[in-house]
Design an enzyme around this catalytic site. Sequence first.
Site, PDB file in Angstrom:
ATOM      1  N   LYS A 105       0.880  -1.171   0.000  1.00  0.00           N
ATOM      2  CA  LYS A 105       0.000   0.000   0.000  1.00  0.00           C
ATOM      3  C   LYS A 105       0.918   1.222   0.000  1.00  0.00           C
ATOM      4  CE  LYS A 105      -4.277   1.713   2.096  1.00  0.00           C
ATOM      5  NZ  LYS A 105      -5.109   1.571   0.889  1.00  0.00           N
ATOM      6  N   ALA A 106       1.461   1.485  -1.179  1.00  0.00           N
ATOM      7  CA  ALA A 106       2.504   2.492  -1.343  1.00  0.00           C
ATOM      8  C   ALA A 106       1.938   3.753  -1.985  1.00  0.00           C
ATOM      9  CB  ALA A 106       3.629   1.931  -2.213  1.00  0.00           C
TER      10      ALA A 106
END
Length: 288
Positions: A157-158
């Site tokens: 979850k960048a």
Amino acid sequence: MAGYDDREGLIWMDGELVNWRDAKVHILTHAMHYASSVFEGERAYNGKIFKSRAHSERLIASAEALDMPMPYSVDDIEKAKEETLKASGLQDAYVRAVVWRGSGEDMGVASAKNPVRMAVAVWGWGAYYGDAKMQGAKLDIAEFKRPSPETIPVHAKAAGLYMICTISKHKAEAKGCSDALFMDYRGYVAEATGANIFFVKDGEVHTPKPDCFLNGITRQTVIQMLKEKGITVHERHIMPEEMDGFEQCWLTGTAAEVTPVGEIGPYKFEVGQMTREIAKEYEALVRS
């Protein structure tokens, strides 16, 4: 309402609570220039963060995927979130935990010499798609595609993975839509800009296989709920033209919760019984 940078309250930052307006970083923070940042979006209901530990575990996994050694354990993160939620005075709230490479000796692409930092903020956030929970959200079809796992760590979850989400959501809103639907690099249906997607046909559920995008925690929760109800769930590759034959559709995500979809480009869906039931049952689950 004041902007997010100008509010009363406290934000947990690097081990201590600081005044909301004082939670700042340097202009040469590596994450600002090179997207070296990961985050989690979570919701608290009745003073308790739903699936909190799963989110903390994923935060660490995301940081590791971006080669950012975490200075905090899962227990540390849990404590930080609990402390911040308590300090907010809110019972129902959105919780944002973020980890990033700060400013330091490195200011090129490499950032191994820069500290890994973390913050937690809590605020009130209502329905992500407004009144779409009643009438069904309207989605555009994005021009960008979800990238191949060979190009980027797709299961982290960048922050960098959300760049095309912002562009696509802006374009969708300009057309009067709530969100946009992505295809993946192969042309299969993938996800919305911040939520996973489900379809219904003949009493069975079909949802894209998360092999190049985030397998959302809400997505996993809803799949388990459906299976416990005896509903068949097909996790598979879905071609765009198949949407013409689906009867119902909904989105899942921490912010979106379970939101019905009424329209995606030229495709129409009813806000049917299964959609309404799973939305109601999810709301009951998170508050149980």
